[in-house]
Scaffold this active site. Structure first.
Site, PDB file in Angstrom:
ATOM      1  CE1 TYR A  89      64.742 130.603  -8.036  1.00 27.70           C
ATOM      2  CE2 TYR A  89      62.674 129.426  -8.175  1.00 27.70           C
ATOM      3  CZ  TYR A  89      63.367 130.581  -7.927  1.00 27.70           C
ATOM      4  OH  TYR A  89      62.688 131.722  -7.580  1.00 27.70           O
ATOM      5  NE  ARG A 143      63.033 131.786 -16.144  1.00 31.82           N
ATOM      6  CZ  ARG A 143      61.851 132.043 -15.586  1.00 31.82           C
ATOM      7  NH1 ARG A 143      61.266 133.216 -15.776  1.00 31.82           N
ATOM      8  NH2 ARG A 143      61.248 131.144 -14.846  1.00 31.82           N
ATOM      9  NE  ARG A 148      82.246 129.199   3.227  1.00 29.21           N
ATOM     10  CZ  ARG A 148      82.866 130.366   3.436  1.00 29.21           C
ATOM     11  NH1 ARG A 148      84.163 130.383   3.687  1.00 29.21           N
ATOM     12  NH2 ARG A 148      82.197 131.493   3.408  1.00 29.21           N
ATOM     13  CE  LYS A 171      62.339 130.775 -11.509  1.00 31.35           C
ATOM     14  NZ  LYS A 171      61.721 131.739 -10.622  1.00 31.35           N
ATOM     15  CD  GLU A 231      61.162 140.679 -10.333  1.00 40.56           C
ATOM     16  OE1 GLU A 231      60.583 139.971 -11.167  1.00 40.56           O
ATOM     17  OE2 GLU A 231      62.385 140.585 -10.108  1.00 40.56           O
TER      18      GLU A 231
END
Ligand code: PDD
Length: 284
Positions: A33, A52, A100, A148, A180
């Protein structure tokens, strides 16, 4: 009024937008994301968010990269359709729908691309004016925080624990050093030097962080990309966080210790102002 969201090439009222129960985002958190901030109805640092995203997709062997122009066009359309002046656009790309299986599916699987807007006061808000408090917790995330992904349960747990204990957020600690915040980069200031952790696999290299680093240099500060401990932070002159949703936001308390007398520091304030000015200059 319900929002219009984006789903695989279509603009749909939010309650009608549906994805499959077999989507790998749902089964494996196999999705990436980006969050891009919007001020004055314009996108901030959009190209860097796209770079990114490409990197995240490449690191996880996604079958193809997305076209940046197409993404920009639907971001612009979402801003317009939802009449968004200030807030964010959340963009998610999952590996798509497949039976799956832990193995990655066939490369022909279509990616699932979704995006939605959220209104938010980014420029003027309580956290920016008064500062935030953070507690600390062990960083128990995986070792690829540079990608991310939507695997956000631990940061969400850490944020909820902070709020439950009367703090605004958590700074995570690995091997004695601050990595962070739950969804932001951590910084401290000592004299005329600002410290933030070097971008390695244990943090996300924030897009805001890069632009803020330029702003700090504009204001005559030196940046030292060096890890710091909680004690370093508690002895710092000022502390702050950066992200697309917080810009530059002062940290005024770490655990039980006040920072800069429990008030936003003057450099952090100046840096926030400079960042907002720069964001407006580069917005598209
Ligand atoms: N989070 N570190 C983490 C773990 C983050 O999740 C984020 C952003 C950042 C700052 O990155 P940027 O400056 O590019 O926003 C650092 C977004 C805002 C979120 O998850 O909502």
């Amino acid at each position: 009024m319900s929002r219009i969201v984006y789903l695989n090439g279509e603009f749909i009222p939010e309650h009608d937008a549906k994805v499959s129960v077999f989507d790998r985002a749902l089964l494996f958190s196999d999705a990436l994301y980006e969050v891009t901030s919007i001020i004055d109805g314009k996108l901030i640092d959009f190209d860097n968010h796209m770079k990114r995203l490409d990197r995240s997709m490449t690191e996880l062997d996604y079958p193809k990269l997305l076209d940046h122009k197409e993404i920009r066009d639907f971001h612009k359309a979402l801003i317009e359709k939802n009449n968004l002046n200030e807030g964010i656009i959340y963009l998610q790309v999952s590996r798509g729908v497949a039976e799956r299986d832990f193995n990655f599916p066939d490369k022909k699987t279509e990616l699932t691309v979704t995006a939605f807007t959220q209104k938010k006061d980014l420029v003027n808000n309580k956290a920016a004016t008064h500062g935030i408090s953070v507690m600390t917790m062990d960083d128990l995330r995986w070792h690829r925080c540079d990608i991310k992904t939507v695997q956000l349960l631990y940061p969400s747990f850490a944020k909820a624990k902070a709020v439950k204990e009367g703090f605004d957020d958590t700074w995570m600690i690995r091997n004695g050093y601050v990595t962070e915040g739950t969804s932001n980069n951590a910084w401290i200031i000592k004299g005329s030097v600002i410290f933030t952790r070097p971008a390695d696999n244990l943090i996300l290299k924030g897009i805001t962080r890069e632009t803020v680093a330029e702003c700090a240099k504009d204001l005559g500060y030196k940046i030292n990309f060096k890890s710091f401990t909680v004690t370093d932070a508690q002895n710092a002159d000022e502390a702050f966080i950066t992200s697309a949703t917080t810009f530059v936001t002062p940290v005024i308390k770490i655990n039980d210790n006040k920072i800069s007398k429990g008030e936003p520091g003057k450099f952090t304030k100046a840096l926030r102002e400079r960042y907002i000015q720069k964001a407006r200059e580069i917005a598209i």
